[in-house]
Design an enzyme around this catalytic site. Structure first.
Site, short mmCIF file in Angstrom:
data_model
loop_
_atom_site.label_atom_id
_atom_site.label_comp_id
_atom_site.label_asym_id
_atom_site.label_seq_id
_atom_site.Cartn_x
_atom_site.Cartn_y
_atom_site.Cartn_z
N THR A 193 -5.68 6.57 57.08
CA THR A 193 -5.71 5.86 58.36
C THR A 193 -4.45 5.01 58.44
O THR A 193 -3.98 4.50 57.42
CB THR A 193 -6.95 4.94 58.39
OG1 THR A 193 -8.10 5.76 58.50
CG2 THR A 193 -6.91 3.94 59.54
N ARG A 221 -19.29 10.59 65.62
CA ARG A 221 -19.28 9.36 64.80
C ARG A 221 -18.01 8.55 65.12
O ARG A 221 -16.92 9.09 65.20
CB ARG A 221 -19.31 9.73 63.32
CG ARG A 221 -19.23 8.53 62.37
CD ARG A 221 -17.80 8.22 61.94
NE ARG A 221 -17.72 7.19 60.90
CZ ARG A 221 -16.59 6.64 60.48
NH1 ARG A 221 -15.45 7.02 61.00
NH2 ARG A 221 -16.60 5.74 59.54
N GLY A 223 -15.80 5.16 63.89
CA GLY A 223 -15.64 4.17 62.82
C GLY A 223 -15.18 2.83 63.35
O GLY A 223 -15.33 2.52 64.54
N ASP A 224 -14.60 2.04 62.47
CA ASP A 224 -14.18 0.69 62.84
C ASP A 224 -12.82 0.66 63.54
O ASP A 224 -12.53 -0.29 64.27
CB ASP A 224 -14.06 -0.18 61.57
CG ASP A 224 -13.04 0.39 60.59
OD1 ASP A 224 -13.09 1.61 60.33
OD2 ASP A 224 -12.18 -0.37 60.12
N GLY A 245 -10.63 1.65 55.63
CA GLY A 245 -11.68 1.69 54.62
C GLY A 245 -12.93 2.33 55.19
O GLY A 245 -12.86 3.00 56.23
N GLY A 247 -15.57 2.67 57.37
CA GLY A 247 -15.70 2.03 58.67
C GLY A 247 -17.04 1.39 58.98
O GLY A 247 -17.10 0.33 59.61
N1 ASP Z 1 -11.76 3.14 58.66
C1 ASP Z 1 -11.69 4.54 58.97
C2 ASP Z 1 -13.03 4.98 59.52
O1 ASP Z 1 -14.05 4.58 58.99
C3 ASP Z 1 -11.34 5.41 57.81
C4 ASP Z 1 -10.25 4.90 56.89
O2 ASP Z 1 -9.71 3.84 57.10
O3 ASP Z 1 -9.91 5.61 55.92
O4 ASP Z 1 -13.06 5.76 60.43
#
Ligand code: ASP
Length: 330
Positions: A193, A221, A223-224, A245, A247
């Site tokens: 990311t 889905r 994520g954050d 990270g 999410g």
């Molecule tokens: N934070 C991202 C998500 O959960 C994934 C990542 O940062 O590796 O979509």
């Protein structure tokens, strides 16, 4: 009789506006990340390590050139992120990870610390640079977030660059999907990311994040990364954050906003706040990952509770400083 200009000045001073005077002399700074996780020296080949370092350095230089020319923090953030989206090393844009249905669904967001305007997109499949679409949502729609087909209709309306699904696909991500689905194989955990935070000469902050999400995720889905306050946040009065990270945990812990709220209300430094939020709050939930943080005074840092984070910083005419492993200097 009072002089009208003096009266006007007195009124401005008494009314307290502008609240924080703009300083045209702030030393610009740009921080980026390219994902966090259990990156180890044993698993990362020298060839890939060199490629990551070069890609991070190039994104830093391109973003910093914008700041150095007097450009704004938002432009620097999007410039650096576009470079990483276009590079298939990273899990964003080209090179995004695959969903369980073997598609690429990408999320991105951007926030302007000057007025807390924000834009985000989620689950887009054909947009070459999701970060630019997020910015478009911010600047050319009355909304903050658009998702899926609606986001893509908006992209067409705004004449954004689109690409067929094959453009985003890489062999490495495809293999990662197959390995993750075949739980008996030890899958290489995908990271990558991307995100950026910047401070420009006018003293404004901005933050942005872009991702393909998590390998083998369900269709739909989110994520954050596109959630303002979870994966991305910027406010001149507190700080700018971009996260990476797992999410789901970052959403539940409202990581980016919590860090900046601590800076604002407890007067902590952004790095101090990030340590508490990552190492105590997020860790207590069982989440892992990292953040880049920066405030208006230029206080900045990288905080992560994983083995490594692809990361870098460039400030005041300096050369980019890039790091990967936990024990690398930045
Ligand atoms: N934070 C991202 C998500 O959960 C994934 C990542 O940062 O590796 O979509």
């Amino acid at each position: 009789m009072h002089h009208p200009i003096r009266l006007l000045l007195v009124t401005i001073i008494l009314s307290g506006a502008p609240a924080v005077p703009l300083r045209a002399d702030t030393a610009p700074i740009l921080l980026i990340h390219g994902g966090a996780g259990d990156i180890s020296r044993e698993e990362l080949t020298l060839e890939r390590e060199t490629a990551f370092r070069a890609a991070l350095g190039a994104a830093l230089e391109a973003g910093y050139a914008v700041l150095d020319d007097g450009g704004n923090a938002l432009d620097a953030v999007t410039t650096a992120i576009v470079m990483m989206e276009d590079d298939d090393l990273f899990n964003a844009g080209r090179g995004a990870v695959f969903t369980h249905e073997a598609r690429n669904e990408m999320d991105a967001s951007v926030m302007d610390g000057a007025d807390r305007s924000a834009g985000a997109v989620a689950a887009v499949r054909l947009v070459k640079n999701p970060i630019l679409l997020a910015r478009e949502v911010m600047e050319h729609s009355p909304h903050v977030m658009l998702i899926g087909a609606g986001a893509e209709e908006f992209a067409i309306e705004r004449r954004m660059e689109l690409r067929p699904p094959g453009y985003f696909r890489t062999e490495r991500r495809w293999r990662q999907l197959l390995e993750t689905m075949d739980k008996s194989a030890s899958a290489e955990k995908p990271f990558g990311t991307v995100g950026a935070v910047a401070l420009d000469r006018q003293g404004n902050l901005a933050a942005g994040t872009s991702t393909g999400g998590m390998t083998d995720k369900r269709t739909g889905r989110v994520g954050d990364s596109p959630i303002i306050g979870a994966g991305t946040y910027a406010d001149n009065e507190s700080c700018a954050v971009s996260a990476t990270g797992h999410g789901e945990y970052f959403i539940r812990a409202v990581v980016a906003y919590d860090i900046c709220a601590r800076v604002r209300y407890r007067d902590e430094s952004p790095v101090e706040s990030a340590k508490v939020v990552l190492m105590e709050e997020l860790a207590a939930l069982g989440g892992d990952g990292g953040v880049i943080v920066l405030d208006r005074r230029g206080r900045h840092g990288f905080v992560f509770n994983t083995g490594g984070m692809y990361r870098g910083v460039i400030e005041a005419r300096g050369r980019p400083r890039v790091a990967i492993f936990a024990d690398d200097d930045t």
